[in-house]
Design an enzyme around this catalytic site. Structure first.
Site, mmCIF file in Angstrom:
data_model
loop_
_atom_site.group_PDB
_atom_site.id
_atom_site.type_symbol
_atom_site.label_atom_id
_atom_site.label_comp_id
_atom_site.label_asym_id
_atom_site.label_seq_id
_atom_site.Cartn_x
_atom_site.Cartn_y
_atom_site.Cartn_z
ATOM 1 N N LYS A 141 -33.347 -31.759 37.210
ATOM 2 C CA LYS A 141 -32.698 -30.882 38.182
ATOM 3 C C LYS A 141 -33.020 -29.404 37.953
ATOM 4 C CE LYS A 141 -29.015 -34.023 39.397
ATOM 5 N NZ LYS A 141 -29.179 -35.162 38.457
HETATM 6 C C1 PLP Z 1 -29.191 -36.399 38.992
HETATM 7 C C2 PLP Z 1 -29.862 -37.379 38.123
HETATM 8 C C3 PLP Z 1 -30.386 -38.578 38.639
HETATM 9 C C4 PLP Z 1 -30.213 -38.979 40.093
HETATM 10 O O1 PLP Z 1 -30.915 -38.152 40.985
HETATM 11 P P1 PLP Z 1 -30.574 -38.156 42.550
HETATM 12 O O2 PLP Z 1 -31.479 -37.172 43.152
HETATM 13 O O3 PLP Z 1 -29.122 -37.759 42.659
HETATM 14 O O4 PLP Z 1 -30.787 -39.541 43.034
HETATM 15 C C5 PLP Z 1 -31.055 -39.428 37.781
HETATM 16 N N1 PLP Z 1 -31.187 -39.131 36.468
HETATM 17 C C6 PLP Z 1 -30.699 -37.995 35.933
HETATM 18 C C7 PLP Z 1 -30.849 -37.773 34.485
HETATM 19 C C8 PLP Z 1 -30.032 -37.078 36.733
HETATM 20 O O5 PLP Z 1 -29.544 -35.974 36.199
#
Ligand code: PLP
Length: 433
Positions: free
Chosen positions: A107
């Site tokens: 993210k």
């Molecule tokens: C947010 C997150 C996900 C999921 O991603 P999305 O875009 O919400 O489907 C998967 N793995 C980790 C480690 C995350 O932080």
């Protein structure tokens, strides 16, 4: 680029407005009016392009003209100041490591890109924007880090008390400055509900400009399409069909991959890999979409009962169920299966995955089982394994060295305000204002 609301009851608006508002006035998610494929030459020449050059070309149509080209160049260069390596596990499976950023979560890219866009829009503005964000784990840290010190932006992060890992908690409660953390007595869904309620609360929204840094925000969501292009750059010489297995929670990441596909990136198929929060797995089986309360798992960033971006995925497939099934498979795995996968990946490939990546690996395995050798499956490693130290060390029975990004936060002091209800959130926001 203009954006329309998927609820179709609000006027179309600019990129700038979509970023500042987060959600449309009719509460719909914003969606780009058009997606124009990139020229074939772009893909043919991809070996000669740097990551920032790829990202600049891929995102330009979505942000112009409000973000001028020279500003966009700087934004992508600053956003992408770390690596995105592919690691081969065997001849059919690789992982794309998305955890080399400052909070070691994928993210980071979306949060850094969005923070810089908002900073640019706010540069000459005295109107403070409050970014409200609910986190099940990794979003909070990435957003806190990405927005730290951005002028005119105050970030308020809500996280469920006792339900995020110790390291995740440190990452979102120790920065100070323009970042505040609220520790909610409840689960992730309670945090998300409070945030949604705040956006609907006219008394609040008449007094302050609220926006979201969850993947509903187009500036957080769209930059994730870069990953799929970076993987392609590293893998196209295998001349195999590329399939992506994406560990999914709110389905923002996988949906951005589908935008990359619309831009002409040759992606053969997608796999949504889920833990026991399996609304989408069930939907693809039954054509019946039934959101459920989330259940807690060891891959906690995917503990989402009603994925907010699924509606964008349906839009990308023109709300046609068979077109969607052509392009997307989905599998759901238990915590036990996930731990077994962590152990197998370590034993067979000498690779330490995190629980989310392990779910992605299982998705590749399940898909490859029915498909042949001309496919290469890439699972996305969405977080560094030491962010889930307890599970990882329990399974592989070896101490893990802590990377520098993590060492730097563990001794800092947590600062968080405890809240238990929406009214407490509201009075907190009004007071801050
Ligand atoms: C947010 C997150 C996900 C999921 O991603 P999305 O875009 O919400 O489907 C998967 N793995 C980790 C480690 C995350 O932080």
């Amino acid at each position: 680029m203009n954006y329309y609301s998927l609820n179709k009851k609000a006027p179309n608006t600019t990129f700038k407005n979509a970023v500042i508002k987060g959600l449309a006035p009719d509460k719909g998610l914003y969606f780009p009016e058009s997606i124009t494929p990139l020229p074939e030459d772009f893909y043919k020449n991809i070996d000669n392009l740097s990551y920032p050059e790829i990202a600049f070309t891929a995102i330009k149509q979505f942000v112009s003209p409000e973000i001028p080209e020279d500003v966009l160049k700087t934004i992508v260069e600053e956003t992408l100041s770390f690596d995105f390596p592919i690691v081969r596990l065997d001849k059919n499976i690789s992982t794309l490591e998305l955890f080399h950023g400052p909070t070691m979560a994928f993210k980071d890219v979306g949060a850094r890109f969005m923070a810089r866009c908002l900073g640019y829009f706010n540069a000459n503005n005295t109107n403070e924007v409050t970014v409200l964000v609910a986190t099940s784990g990794d979003t909070g840290g990435a957003v806190a880090n990405g927005f730290l010190g951005v002028k005119g932006v105050h970030v308020v992060i809500l996280y469920p008390s006792g339900k995020v890992s110790d390291i995740q908690e440190k990452q979102l409660t120790t920065l100070g400055e323009n970042i505040s953390a609220l520790e909610v007595d409840g689960v992730f869904d309670d945090c998300q509900d409070m945030v949604k309620r705040a956006f609907l609360d006219e008394e609040l929204t008449s007094k302050m400009q609220l926006t979201s840094a969850n993947s509903i925000n187009v500036a957080r969501w769209l930059p994730q399409l870069f990953y799929f292009m970076f993987a392609y750059k590293q893998l196209h010489n295998t001349h195999k069909k590329i399939v992506f297995s994406v560990p999914s929670g709110n389905f923002g990441n996988i949906c951005a991959g589908m935008v990359a596909q619309k831009l002409g990136l040759p992606i053969h198929h997608f796999i949504a890999s889920n833990n026991e929060n399996n609304v989408v797995t069930n939907y693809l089986k039954t054509e019946d979409y039934t959101p459920k309360p989330s259940v807690q798992t060891i891959s906690n960033a995917m503990d989402v009962g009603n994925p907010s971006n699924f509606i964008r995925i349906q839009e990308l497939h023109k709300n046609n169920f068979s077109a969607l099934k052509e392009n997307l498979s989905s599998f759901s795995f238990t915590d036990e299966e996930t731990k077994d996968a962590l152990a197998t990946i370590y034993k067979e490939h000498n690779y330490v995955a995190d629980p989310h990546g392990a779910v992605g690996y299982l998705g590749c395995k399940a898909y490859l089982n029915n498909n042949n050798d001309d496919v290469h499956c890439v699972f996305l490693e969405t977080a560094h394994p030491t962010k889930f130290l307890n599970v990882v060390e329990e399974v592989i029975k070896e101490k893990q060295p802590l990377p520098e990004q993590i060492q730097s936060v563990i001794h800092k002091t947590k600062v968080a305000t405890k809240i238990g209800s929406y009214n407490e959130l509201k009075s907190y926001l009004l007071k801050k204002n």
